[in-house]
Write a protein that holds these residues in place. Structure first.
Motif, short mmCIF file in Angstrom:
data_model
loop_
_atom_site.label_atom_id
_atom_site.label_comp_id
_atom_site.label_asym_id
_atom_site.label_seq_id
_atom_site.Cartn_x
_atom_site.Cartn_y
_atom_site.Cartn_z
N SER A 168 -8.67 10.01 -15.45
CA SER A 168 -8.22 11.06 -16.35
C SER A 168 -7.17 11.97 -15.74
O SER A 168 -6.51 12.70 -16.45
CB SER A 168 -9.42 11.90 -16.83
N ARG A 169 -7.01 11.97 -14.45
CA ARG A 169 -6.01 12.83 -13.83
C ARG A 169 -4.66 12.13 -13.85
O ARG A 169 -4.61 10.89 -13.89
CB ARG A 169 -6.42 13.21 -12.41
N PRO A 170 -3.57 12.88 -13.79
CA PRO A 170 -2.23 12.25 -13.80
C PRO A 170 -2.09 11.29 -12.62
O PRO A 170 -2.37 11.65 -11.47
CB PRO A 170 -1.28 13.44 -13.67
N GLY A 171 -1.68 10.09 -12.90
CA GLY A 171 -1.50 9.08 -11.84
C GLY A 171 -2.81 8.53 -11.31
O GLY A 171 -2.83 7.83 -10.31
N GLY A 172 -3.91 8.85 -11.96
CA GLY A 172 -5.23 8.45 -11.47
C GLY A 172 -5.39 6.95 -11.33
O GLY A 172 -5.98 6.48 -10.36
N GLU A 173 -4.89 6.20 -12.28
CA GLU A 173 -5.03 4.75 -12.22
C GLU A 173 -4.33 4.19 -10.98
O GLU A 173 -4.83 3.29 -10.33
CB GLU A 173 -4.45 4.09 -13.48
N ARG A 174 -3.17 4.74 -10.68
CA ARG A 174 -2.42 4.27 -9.51
C ARG A 174 -3.22 4.53 -8.24
O ARG A 174 -3.34 3.66 -7.39
CB ARG A 174 -1.07 4.96 -9.45
N TRP A 175 -3.79 5.72 -8.09
CA TRP A 175 -4.54 6.05 -6.88
C TRP A 175 -5.85 5.28 -6.82
O TRP A 175 -6.31 4.92 -5.74
CB TRP A 175 -4.77 7.56 -6.78
N ASP A 176 -6.45 5.01 -7.97
CA ASP A 176 -7.66 4.21 -7.97
C ASP A 176 -7.36 2.80 -7.45
O ASP A 176 -8.15 2.21 -6.73
CB ASP A 176 -8.27 4.12 -9.37
N GLY A 177 -6.21 2.27 -7.81
CA GLY A 177 -5.81 0.95 -7.32
C GLY A 177 -5.58 0.95 -5.82
O GLY A 177 -5.97 0.02 -5.13
N VAL A 178 -4.95 2.00 -5.32
CA VAL A 178 -4.71 2.12 -3.88
C VAL A 178 -6.02 2.31 -3.13
O VAL A 178 -6.21 1.77 -2.04
CB VAL A 178 -3.73 3.29 -3.59
N ALA A 179 -6.95 3.04 -3.73
CA ALA A 179 -8.24 3.31 -3.08
C ALA A 179 -9.01 2.03 -2.78
O ALA A 179 -9.81 2.00 -1.85
CB ALA A 179 -9.07 4.24 -3.96
N ARG A 180 -8.75 0.99 -3.54
CA ARG A 180 -9.42 -0.30 -3.28
C ARG A 180 -9.12 -0.81 -1.88
O ARG A 180 -9.89 -1.59 -1.32
CB ARG A 180 -8.97 -1.33 -4.31
N TYR A 181 -8.00 -0.39 -1.32
CA TYR A 181 -7.58 -0.85 0.01
C TYR A 181 -7.95 0.13 1.12
O TYR A 181 -7.49 -0.01 2.25
CB TYR A 181 -6.07 -1.10 0.01
N ALA A 182 -8.78 1.11 0.82
CA ALA A 182 -9.08 2.18 1.77
C ALA A 182 -9.68 1.69 3.09
O ALA A 182 -9.42 2.27 4.14
CB ALA A 182 -10.00 3.22 1.13
N LEU A 183 -10.47 0.65 3.05
CA LEU A 183 -11.11 0.16 4.28
C LEU A 183 -10.23 -0.79 5.09
O LEU A 183 -10.55 -1.11 6.22
CB LEU A 183 -12.43 -0.54 3.95
N LEU A 184 -9.13 -1.23 4.51
CA LEU A 184 -8.28 -2.20 5.20
C LEU A 184 -7.72 -1.67 6.53
O LEU A 184 -7.81 -2.37 7.55
CB LEU A 184 -7.16 -2.67 4.28
N PRO A 185 -7.17 -0.44 6.60
CA PRO A 185 -6.69 0.04 7.90
C PRO A 185 -7.80 0.14 8.94
O PRO A 185 -7.59 -0.18 10.12
CB PRO A 185 -6.11 1.43 7.59
N LEU A 186 -8.98 0.55 8.52
CA LEU A 186 -10.11 0.63 9.45
C LEU A 186 -10.49 -0.77 9.94
O LEU A 186 -10.72 -0.98 11.14
CB LEU A 186 -11.31 1.29 8.75
N ARG A 187 -10.51 -1.72 9.04
CA ARG A 187 -10.83 -3.10 9.40
C ARG A 187 -9.82 -3.67 10.38
O ARG A 187 -10.19 -4.30 11.38
CB ARG A 187 -10.88 -3.95 8.12
N VAL A 188 -8.54 -3.43 10.13
CA VAL A 188 -7.50 -3.93 11.03
C VAL A 188 -7.61 -3.25 12.40
O VAL A 188 -7.57 -3.92 13.43
CB VAL A 188 -6.09 -3.73 10.41
N PHE A 189 -7.78 -1.93 12.41
CA PHE A 189 -7.90 -1.22 13.69
C PHE A 189 -9.08 -1.72 14.51
O PHE A 189 -8.94 -2.05 15.69
CB PHE A 189 -8.02 0.29 13.46
N LEU A 190 -10.25 -1.77 13.90
CA LEU A 190 -11.44 -2.20 14.63
C LEU A 190 -11.33 -3.67 15.05
O LEU A 190 -11.70 -4.02 16.17
CB LEU A 190 -12.70 -1.97 13.80
N GLY A 191 -10.80 -4.51 14.16
CA GLY A 191 -10.65 -5.92 14.50
C GLY A 191 -9.72 -6.14 15.68
O GLY A 191 -10.06 -6.83 16.64
#
Length: 165
Positions: free
Chosen positions: A6-29
């Motif tokens: 419901s917030r402006p641009g919310g759909e875009r940020w929700d899509g990006v949020a799906r990748y939130a764990l990727l940097p952590l996974r790459v760093f730890l790996g």
């Protein structure tokens, strides 16, 4: 209260949020692959005694660790313990990077970090100077969520769903 999308641009940020764990996974790996390879290629680490050896490190932390019995167990075979740590770090790192059995790999990483925190870095004062506790905390989101995107786990899940549907 913000309703999903419901917030402006919310759909875009929700899509990006799906990748939130990727940097952590790459760093730890990457970090755990590097740590494992570093130990396996270090001519002094996989020795019972001598400067830089796993045996000397275990003897140095024995009396200041939270679990001296765990250190005593490692000291029964320091070279075997060193190999187990190095191979474990390498397996955890590869599994995390590939996203293969990610939750299991992350649990292995968390257990390695926990054991190193309770032994090697336990006496760090203040506690946040030791690096093993932050690594332990960093593994927890991957234990809980796994690798839902850009992973072999996601690929395997998609194939099972495609074959079953």
């Amino acid at each position: 209260m913000v309703v999903h999308g419901s917030r402006p641009g919310g759909e875009r940020w929700d899509g990006v949020a799906r990748y939130a764990l990727l940097p952590l996974r790459v760093f730890l790996g990457v970090t755990f692959v590097y740590a494992g390879l570093d130990k396996l290629t270090d001519s002094s680490f996989l020795r019972d005694a001598g400067a830089g050896s796993v045996g000397e490190m275990m003897r140095a932390v024995r009396d200041s660790s939270a679990l001296p019995a765990l250190v005593d167990l490692a000291l029964e075979s320091p070279v075997g313990f060193g190999w187990a740590i190095a191979v474990g770090e390498l397996a955890v790192g590869i599994g995390t990077l590939l996203g293969l059995f990610t939750r299991l790999a992350a649990l292995g990483g968390a257990l390695l970090s926990l054991s190193l925190w309770l032994t090697v870095s336990w006496s760090s004062d203040p506690y946040y100077y030791g690096n093993d506790l932050p690594y332990l905390m960093a593994w927890i989101p991957l234990v809980l969520a796994g690798a839902p995107l850009l992973s072999l786990d996601a690929f395997r899940r998609a194939r099972r769903q495609g074959a079953g549907g």
